[in-house]
Write an enzyme that holds these catalytic residues in place. Structure first.
Site, PDB file in Angstrom:
ATOM      1  N   CYS A 166     -41.396  97.616 -10.039  1.00 59.62           N
ATOM      2  CA  CYS A 166     -41.295  96.928 -11.073  1.00 59.62           C
ATOM      3  C   CYS A 166     -42.689  96.371 -11.666  1.00 59.62           C
ATOM      4  O   CYS A 166     -43.470  97.194 -12.075  1.00 59.62           O
ATOM      5  CB  CYS A 166     -40.446  95.799 -10.955  1.00 59.62           C
ATOM      6  N   HIS A 209     -35.766  99.190  -9.408  1.00 60.42           N
ATOM      7  CA  HIS A 209     -35.456  98.318  -7.999  1.00 60.42           C
ATOM      8  C   HIS A 209     -34.933  99.151  -7.011  1.00 60.42           C
ATOM      9  O   HIS A 209     -33.613  98.916  -6.906  1.00 60.42           O
ATOM     10  CB  HIS A 209     -35.218  97.019  -8.146  1.00 60.42           C
ATOM     11  N   GLU A 262     -34.544  98.527  -4.040  1.00 59.01           N
ATOM     12  CA  GLU A 262     -34.298  97.602  -2.805  1.00 59.01           C
ATOM     13  C   GLU A 262     -32.888  97.214  -2.996  1.00 59.01           C
ATOM     14  O   GLU A 262     -32.171  96.668  -2.321  1.00 59.01           O
ATOM     15  CB  GLU A 262     -35.272  96.391  -2.278  1.00 59.01           C
ATOM     16  N   VAL A 275     -26.706  79.957  16.070  1.00 58.78           N
ATOM     17  CA  VAL A 275     -27.109  81.423  16.560  1.00 58.78           C
ATOM     18  C   VAL A 275     -28.508  81.449  16.893  1.00 58.78           C
ATOM     19  O   VAL A 275     -29.121  81.862  18.070  1.00 58.78           O
ATOM     20  CB  VAL A 275     -26.823  82.254  15.430  1.00 58.78           C
ATOM     21  N   SER A 296     -31.017  78.967  17.638  1.00 62.50           N
ATOM     22  CA  SER A 296     -31.273  78.718  19.078  1.00 62.50           C
ATOM     23  C   SER A 296     -30.941  79.156  20.086  1.00 62.50           C
ATOM     24  O   SER A 296     -31.695  79.413  21.179  1.00 62.50           O
ATOM     25  CB  SER A 296     -31.346  76.971  18.941  1.00 62.50           C
ATOM     26  N   SER A 297     -29.619  79.411  20.091  1.00 62.09           N
ATOM     27  CA  SER A 297     -29.000  80.206  21.354  1.00 62.09           C
ATOM     28  C   SER A 297     -29.629  81.689  21.446  1.00 62.09           C
ATOM     29  O   SER A 297     -29.980  81.743  22.764  1.00 62.09           O
ATOM     30  CB  SER A 297     -27.495  80.376  21.037  1.00 62.09           C
TER      31      SER A 297
END
Ligand code: XMP
Length: 513
Positions: free
Chosen positions: A78, A166, A168, A223, A225-226
């Site tokens: 683009c 685009h 993507e 999620v 930090s775990s």
């Protein structure tokens, strides 16, 4: 490791380009347009993103193309395509015909490596105001649409390609093929980026980085930090100490359930019940910002006091992920989300920062979690705000209100785990985030048996999203809502009405406070 550099000119879809490249098991970095790394032999290709600007705008972002053109393969998307043309003797004009949406490629040079495997009339997604009306002399057109002659062009002199559309975005139906052609065939990616290789190299790096030092990490039950803790645990085992603070406003039984899960993973966790302090400091406070400030301050105090007990600690680990950092690099200046992962660094402890997930997108964090053998319920958990249920109770906070909300929320979330949709997927896994809000500043009349009630309503919230920056309210099945409403009103004393929040973000936010 080989990498693709994506130079960000401020497009909304730059992050998507990054995700698509990672899906091709190829490492990539998104960098501001003017931060191309000098002399990095691991760079195998460059992609120039779209931009909110026209190349003719005085404030348009400019880059010196000679840093990479002719050295590694380049793909302009683009604005990237327009910029390359504009800078090399082509022409970009404001023709007044803004093109937006799905179009078909009517002619394609199927022999060009960029379009290998393309179908006739392949659908692509356009979103541009300016149009390329002439391409550089050393370039030739390789795809057109009915209205856009230069939908794609390539150089005959250099490994250089440009697309006006685009690839993507999801609506470019063969966009993935095009990006694969570029990244794998043209740039020569060996596709060596995977959760398994990430775990292997990161564990090795972490061992080198922290050696025999002790590391502290604040766990939230979320999620990021775990996964961060589990990764560090694999690398350094008992030299990692995790701190999990209970401020009293977690979900029903969450503290004990999450502690159990962490201990099951073999983590060295210190659980701190600090609820007394939080409830005391929040007494009588009704202003949402004030509540957040008190909780933030108390959290830092409790965390720091606990961290200081670990006198030999040298590092503080955080579950910062890649989008947190890309946002902080945001060149359009729109800071959308402040960084939530940090409990605050105890300055006098002189800790160094360790962020092993800093290259990962959210879905990759989950894939790494699976790779590490973490239980699914920890990996698939919905995001939950740091201040917890405090931002889901209107007005002041009391233990009793938290208890009522925990009961109602537990019914909502458990039912969501148990509801299997027509396509076989569990409802909980279909929504980004769900939670219950106690409207404790409101009362309404109801009737239960022969008795009049005068109690609070709760609002149910469920949203779909990919990053929490924007969100849509989830279209939950009516039979599910009916069951949840019945159960809450029948079982939770203090609630006599259930509403569903049908607001999107923006203009609303996900949390009510
Ligand atoms: P909003 O309400 O801003 O929420 O649309 C966006 C996402 O961020 C979460 N959130 C927080 N997370 N600390 C956190 O760790 C916080 O203070 C906080 N406030 C909001 C929210 O749950 C949603 O996922």
């Amino acid at each position: 490791m080989q990498k693709i550099i994506i130079l960000d000119f401020g497009s909304q879809t730059t992050q998507l380009i990054g995700r698509r490249i990672r899906e091709l098991d190829t490492f990539c970095e998104i960098l501001p347009y003017n931060k191309f790394p000098k002399d990095d032999p691991t760079v195998i290709g460059v992609i120039l993103s779209g931009s909110p600007y026209s190349v003719h705008d005085p404030e348009a972002f400019k880059v010196d193309l000679s840093q990479f053109v002719g050295k590694v393969p380049v793909l302009g998307i683009c604005y990237g395509a327009q910029y390359i043309s504009h800078k090399n003797g082509g022409r970009v004009e404001q023709t007044g015909t803004r093109e937006y949406g799905r179009v078909n490629l009517t002619t394609v040079d199927f022999d060009n490596p960029l379009f290998k495997g393309f179908n006739e009339n392949s659908q692509v997604w356009m979103s541009h105001g300016d149009t390329i009306t002439a391409i550089p002399d050393d370039c030739h057109v390789i795809a057109s649409t009915t209205d856009v002659k230069f939908a794609s062009y390539a150089s005959i002199k250099n490994p250089l390609w440009a697309v006006q559309f685009h690839p993507e975005v999801y609506h470019s139906l063969q966009g993935k093929t095009l990006l694969k052609n570029f990244v794998v065939d043209i740039c020569g990616s060996k596709q060596e980026w995977s959760p398994a290789s990430y775990v292997e190299t990161t564990v090795k790096q972490l061992r080198e980085q922290v050696g025999k030092d002790r590391v502290i990490l604040g766990l939230s039950g979320g999620v990021d930090s775990s996964v961060c803790a589990t990764l560090l645990n694999k690398a350094i085992g008992k030299n990692l100490t995790c701190i999990f603070v209970d401020h009293g406003m977690l979900r029903k039984n969450e503290f004990s359930k999450v502690m159990e899960a962490y201990e099951g993973l073999g983590l060295n966790v210190v659980g701190v019940d600090a609820s007394e302090k939080f409830f005391k400091d929040l007494e009588g406070v009704t202003d949402p910002e004030q509540k957040r400030k008190i909780i933030g301050r108390d959290f830092v105090e409790v965390f720091n006091a606990e961290a200081k007990k670990i006198t030999d600690a040298k590092w503080l680990a955080q579950g910062t992920i890649y989008p947190d950092r890309i946002e902080s690099l945001s060149i359009t200046g729109m800071v959308i989300k402040s960084h939530h992962n940090v409990g605050g660094l105890p300055k006098d402890m002189h800790l160094q920062l360790c962020e092993p997930l800093k290259w990962l997108f959210k879905d990759e964090v989950r894939r790494v979690g699976y790779e590490l053998g973490m239980p699914e319920h920890l990996i698939k958990r919905h995001p939950f705000p740091g201040p917890g249920l405090a931002v889901r109770i209107l007005g002041d906070i009391t233990r009793e209100k938290v208890r009522i909300l925990q009961e109602a929320d537990d019914i909502y979330i458990e039912n969501m785990h148990n509801y299997v949709c027509d396509d076989g997927e569990v409802l909980y896994d279909k929504v980004w985030q769900a939670g219950t809000i106690l409207l404790s500043t409101i009362r309404s009349v109801g009737v239960m048996g022969d008795e009049r009630t005068y109690e609070h309503p709760v609002a149910l919230r469920a949203v779909t999203s990919t990053d929490a920056m924007s969100a849509d309210w989830a279209h939950l099945p009516y039979d599910f809502m009916a069951k949840v409403s019945n159960e809450i009103i029948n079982k939770v004393k203090g609630v006599n009405r259930v509403c569903y929040d049908i607001s999107s973000k923006p203009p609303s936010t996900i949390e009510w406070e």
